[in-house]
Design a protein around this motif. Structure first.
Motif, PDB file in Angstrom:
ATOM      1  N   LEU A 179       0.826  -1.305   0.053  1.00 12.99           N
ATOM      2  CA  LEU A 179      -0.116  -0.035  -0.016  1.00 12.99           C
ATOM      3  C   LEU A 179       0.962   1.248  -0.043  1.00 12.99           C
ATOM      4  O   LEU A 179       0.573   2.367  -0.507  1.00 12.99           O
ATOM      5  CB  LEU A 179      -1.164  -0.007   1.260  1.00 12.99           C
ATOM      6  N   LEU A 180       2.184   1.374   0.783  1.00  8.60           N
ATOM      7  CA  LEU A 180       2.818   2.384   0.765  1.00  8.60           C
ATOM      8  C   LEU A 180       3.490   2.769  -0.757  1.00  8.60           C
ATOM      9  O   LEU A 180       3.854   3.782  -0.921  1.00  8.60           O
ATOM     10  CB  LEU A 180       4.124   2.261   1.688  1.00  8.60           C
ATOM     11  N   GLU A 181       3.518   1.775  -1.504  1.00 12.51           N
ATOM     12  CA  GLU A 181       3.861   2.174  -2.965  1.00 12.51           C
ATOM     13  C   GLU A 181       2.786   2.335  -3.926  1.00 12.51           C
ATOM     14  O   GLU A 181       2.822   3.304  -4.652  1.00 12.51           O
ATOM     15  CB  GLU A 181       4.688   0.978  -3.576  1.00 12.51           C
ATOM     16  N   LEU A 182       1.614   1.706  -3.573  1.00 14.49           N
ATOM     17  CA  LEU A 182       0.285   1.801  -4.465  1.00 14.49           C
ATOM     18  C   LEU A 182      -0.392   2.890  -4.563  1.00 14.49           C
ATOM     19  O   LEU A 182      -0.851   3.632  -5.260  1.00 14.49           O
ATOM     20  CB  LEU A 182      -0.394   0.431  -4.700  1.00 14.49           C
ATOM     21  N   LEU A 183      -0.528   3.457  -3.080  1.00 19.61           N
ATOM     22  CA  LEU A 183      -1.424   4.516  -2.852  1.00 19.61           C
ATOM     23  C   LEU A 183      -0.942   5.697  -3.591  1.00 19.61           C
ATOM     24  O   LEU A 183      -1.613   6.718  -4.218  1.00 19.61           O
ATOM     25  CB  LEU A 183      -1.725   4.531  -1.385  1.00 19.61           C
ATOM     26  N   PRO A 184       0.420   6.062  -3.260  1.00 19.40           N
ATOM     27  CA  PRO A 184       0.916   7.272  -3.883  1.00 19.40           C
ATOM     28  C   PRO A 184       1.004   7.215  -5.458  1.00 19.40           C
ATOM     29  O   PRO A 184       0.641   8.493  -5.903  1.00 19.40           O
ATOM     30  CB  PRO A 184       2.436   7.341  -3.464  1.00 19.40           C
ATOM     31  N   GLU A 185       1.020   5.904  -6.155  1.00 21.03           N
ATOM     32  CA  GLU A 185       1.029   6.127  -7.519  1.00 21.03           C
ATOM     33  C   GLU A 185      -0.513   6.219  -8.083  1.00 21.03           C
ATOM     34  O   GLU A 185      -0.804   6.819  -8.790  1.00 21.03           O
ATOM     35  CB  GLU A 185       1.276   4.760  -8.032  1.00 21.03           C
ATOM     36  N   ALA A 186      -1.647   5.752  -7.114  1.00 25.95           N
ATOM     37  CA  ALA A 186      -2.864   5.961  -7.386  1.00 25.95           C
ATOM     38  C   ALA A 186      -3.233   7.541  -7.424  1.00 25.95           C
ATOM     39  O   ALA A 186      -3.887   8.001  -8.195  1.00 25.95           O
ATOM     40  CB  ALA A 186      -3.793   5.288  -6.598  1.00 25.95           C
ATOM     41  N   LYS A 187      -2.823   8.226  -6.294  1.00 27.32           N
ATOM     42  CA  LYS A 187      -2.994   9.660  -6.187  1.00 27.32           C
ATOM     43  C   LYS A 187      -2.305  10.232  -7.353  1.00 27.32           C
ATOM     44  O   LYS A 187      -2.911  11.427  -7.859  1.00 27.32           O
ATOM     45  CB  LYS A 187      -2.437  10.042  -4.733  1.00 27.32           C
ATOM     46  N   GLU A 188      -1.319   9.980  -7.830  1.00 24.21           N
ATOM     47  CA  GLU A 188      -0.571  10.519  -9.059  1.00 24.21           C
ATOM     48  C   GLU A 188      -1.399  10.482 -10.356  1.00 24.21           C
ATOM     49  O   GLU A 188      -1.332  11.316 -11.221  1.00 24.21           O
ATOM     50  CB  GLU A 188       0.751  10.080  -9.311  1.00 24.21           C
ATOM     51  N   GLY A 218      -9.382  -0.277   7.853  1.00 23.31           N
ATOM     52  CA  GLY A 218      -8.271  -0.825   8.479  1.00 23.31           C
ATOM     53  C   GLY A 218      -8.621  -2.000   9.607  1.00 23.31           C
ATOM     54  O   GLY A 218      -9.759  -2.470   9.414  1.00 23.31           O
ATOM     55  N   ASN A 219      -7.821  -2.230  10.370  1.00 19.27           N
ATOM     56  CA  ASN A 219      -7.806  -3.104  11.403  1.00 19.27           C
ATOM     57  C   ASN A 219      -8.929  -2.986  12.293  1.00 19.27           C
ATOM     58  O   ASN A 219      -9.428  -2.082  12.577  1.00 19.27           O
ATOM     59  CB  ASN A 219      -6.723  -3.141  12.236  1.00 19.27           C
ATOM     60  N   GLU A 220      -9.621  -4.153  12.693  1.00 23.77           N
ATOM     61  CA  GLU A 220     -10.903  -4.144  13.531  1.00 23.77           C
ATOM     62  C   GLU A 220     -10.661  -3.192  14.832  1.00 23.77           C
ATOM     63  O   GLU A 220     -11.337  -2.616  15.229  1.00 23.77           O
ATOM     64  CB  GLU A 220     -11.336  -5.602  13.966  1.00 23.77           C
ATOM     65  N   GLY A 221      -9.356  -3.450  15.292  1.00 21.64           N
ATOM     66  CA  GLY A 221      -9.102  -2.646  16.534  1.00 21.64           C
ATOM     67  C   GLY A 221      -8.426  -1.446  16.517  1.00 21.64           C
ATOM     68  O   GLY A 221      -8.863  -0.448  17.093  1.00 21.64           O
ATOM     69  N   LYS A 222      -7.364  -1.467  15.698  1.00 23.27           N
ATOM     70  CA  LYS A 222      -6.657  -0.329  15.661  1.00 23.27           C
ATOM     71  C   LYS A 222      -6.882   0.741  14.390  1.00 23.27           C
ATOM     72  O   LYS A 222      -6.354   1.742  14.335  1.00 23.27           O
ATOM     73  CB  LYS A 222      -5.102  -0.616  15.211  1.00 23.27           C
ATOM     74  N   GLY A 223      -7.674   0.298  13.397  1.00 22.58           N
ATOM     75  CA  GLY A 223      -7.998   0.993  12.369  1.00 22.58           C
ATOM     76  C   GLY A 223      -6.913   1.168  11.692  1.00 22.58           C
ATOM     77  O   GLY A 223      -6.019   0.111  11.169  1.00 22.58           O
ATOM     78  N   VAL A 224      -6.884   2.159  10.712  1.00 21.32           N
ATOM     79  CA  VAL A 224      -5.915   2.193   9.359  1.00 21.32           C
ATOM     80  C   VAL A 224      -4.803   2.555  10.164  1.00 21.32           C
ATOM     81  O   VAL A 224      -4.436   3.441  11.060  1.00 21.32           O
ATOM     82  CB  VAL A 224      -6.085   3.114   8.532  1.00 21.32           C
ATOM     83  N   SER A 225      -3.596   1.714   9.717  1.00 21.98           N
ATOM     84  CA  SER A 225      -2.094   2.091  10.132  1.00 21.98           C
ATOM     85  C   SER A 225      -1.649   3.555  10.111  1.00 21.98           C
ATOM     86  O   SER A 225      -2.170   3.982   8.866  1.00 21.98           O
ATOM     87  CB  SER A 225      -1.272   1.312   9.682  1.00 21.98           C
ATOM     88  N   PRO A 226      -0.943   3.964  10.851  1.00 17.50           N
ATOM     89  CA  PRO A 226      -0.236   5.533  10.829  1.00 17.50           C
ATOM     90  C   PRO A 226       0.205   5.893   9.396  1.00 17.50           C
ATOM     91  O   PRO A 226       0.189   6.982   8.882  1.00 17.50           O
ATOM     92  CB  PRO A 226       0.317   5.719  11.995  1.00 17.50           C
ATOM     93  N   GLN A 227       1.020   4.960   8.966  1.00 16.14           N
ATOM     94  CA  GLN A 227       1.779   5.077   7.666  1.00 16.14           C
ATOM     95  C   GLN A 227       0.737   5.144   6.470  1.00 16.14           C
ATOM     96  O   GLN A 227       1.138   5.984   5.537  1.00 16.14           O
ATOM     97  CB  GLN A 227       2.810   3.928   7.301  1.00 16.14           C
ATOM     98  N   VAL A 228      -0.159   4.364   6.392  1.00 17.84           N
ATOM     99  CA  VAL A 228      -1.225   4.374   5.431  1.00 17.84           C
ATOM    100  C   VAL A 228      -1.945   5.520   5.429  1.00 17.84           C
ATOM    101  O   VAL A 228      -2.602   6.313   4.593  1.00 17.84           O
ATOM    102  CB  VAL A 228      -1.928   3.148   5.281  1.00 17.84           C
ATOM    103  N   GLN A 229      -2.310   5.883   6.871  1.00 16.30           N
ATOM    104  CA  GLN A 229      -3.441   7.047   7.051  1.00 16.30           C
ATOM    105  C   GLN A 229      -2.641   8.531   6.555  1.00 16.30           C
ATOM    106  O   GLN A 229      -3.548   9.379   6.151  1.00 16.30           O
ATOM    107  CB  GLN A 229      -3.677   7.158   8.521  1.00 16.30           C
ATOM    108  N   SER A 230      -1.402   8.360   6.439  1.00 14.34           N
ATOM    109  CA  SER A 230      -0.634   9.763   6.088  1.00 14.34           C
ATOM    110  C   SER A 230      -0.643   9.956   4.624  1.00 14.34           C
ATOM    111  O   SER A 230      -0.351  10.947   4.087  1.00 14.34           O
ATOM    112  CB  SER A 230       0.751   9.491   6.415  1.00 14.34           C
ATOM    113  N   LEU A 231      -1.320   8.787   3.753  1.00 11.74           N
ATOM    114  CA  LEU A 231      -1.380   9.000   2.424  1.00 11.74           C
ATOM    115  C   LEU A 231      -2.809   9.127   2.080  1.00 11.74           C
ATOM    116  O   LEU A 231      -3.384   9.306   0.801  1.00 11.74           O
ATOM    117  CB  LEU A 231      -0.912   7.571   1.970  1.00 11.74           C
TER     118      LEU A 231
END
Length: 267
Positions: A179-188, A218-231
């Motif tokens: 996701l850390l590679e694909l989300l930025p590409e999708a945004k572009e 995101g995860n049932e308890g923690k939600g979306v991870s901070p790294q992914v949320q930043s995107l």
């Protein structure tokens, strides 16, 4: 072909597919039950073998596919086995009388970029097989482009996940990726990346889902991870009139997907 011994090498191979390590190594998985096998055959999914209980016989719902697959470019094996073999190769408490040995489809996340008005569910760390299966079913129901599964999410080829998709996994691309590679590409490429937040200013009913959109759940308890949320570009909130603290992740995803479908097709 008939196999009666649980010590048969084929049976041992099938039984090992209950383990994710072997599924990944072999590129195969098990789909259990009449409905799933029928849906796999109907959808043209890569079925390698159909294994059925010799005493109960091949289910009537599947008999029409025997002749069809005999002349196909990739013939399917139809194998009669004992109840003991069925039980060894499946993990349901009450095993059904048939399962299919499936090849993992050759899917590439590039398919998700091909749609002009993309609607993609991005799964970040969902752990419950039932939740992931329901998310895939909902994505299928609204005609979404596909589902992108990030690292740390339950295996889509886990038998419980496969069962809970009810065959929807055969209808749309379900792919794994970073996701850390694909989300930025999708945004572009002009995609709006959206997630839910209790602190969001926008309601999901005021947000414009007609634009190319990737939902992140995101995860049932923690939600979306901070790294992914930043995107994430935008966060939305699902309004609630009652006193429930929150919605299950699969339910929340379904609400968002149906609002997107309403805006796109039922305005």
């Amino acid at each position: 072909m008939t196999i009666t011994s649980v010590s048969n090498p084929r049976v041992k191979q099938w039984a090992q597919l209950q383990d994710r390590k072997y599924r990944n190594r072999e590129g195969r998985y098990i789909a259990e039950g009449i409905h799933l096998v029928q849906e796999a055959l109907r959808s043209g999914a890569p079925v390698e073998s159909v294994v059925f209980d010799q005493e109960r016989g091949l289910p009537a719902e599947l008999t029409s596919y025997v002749k069809e697959t005999e002349t196909s470019s990739q013939p399917i094996e139809w194998i009669a086995v004992t109840d003991a073999v069925i039980r060894k190769c499946t993990d349901a408490e009450t095993p059904q009388s048939v399962f299919a040995v499936m090849r993992k489809p050759e899917l590439n996340w590039r398919q998700l970029f091909e749609a002009k008005q993309a609607l993609v569910v991005v799964v970040d760390g969902v752990q419950d097989p039932g939740n992931l299966g329901t998310i895939i079913r909902s994505a299928d129901a609204v005609g979404a482009t596909g589902v992108l599964i990030g690292r740390g999410t339950v295996d889509v080829y886990n038998s419980k996940t496969v069962r809970s998709t009810m065959g929807s996994m055969f209808h749309l691309p379900v792919v794994e990726g970073d996701l850390l590679e694909l989300l930025p590409e999708a945004k572009e490429q002009g995609v709006c990346v959206v997630s839910t937040s209790l602190q969001a200013e926008h309601s999901c009913y005021s947000f414009d889902f007609r634009q190319p959109t990737w939902f992140v759940v995101g995860n049932e308890g923690k939600g979306v991870s901070p790294q992914v949320q930043s995107l994430v570009d935008e966060s939305v909130i699902i309004p609630m009139q009652g006193q429930a603290e929150s919605l299950n992740v699969a339910m929340a995803t379904t609400v968002l997907l149906y609002e997107a479908m309403r805006q796109r097709h039922y305005r």
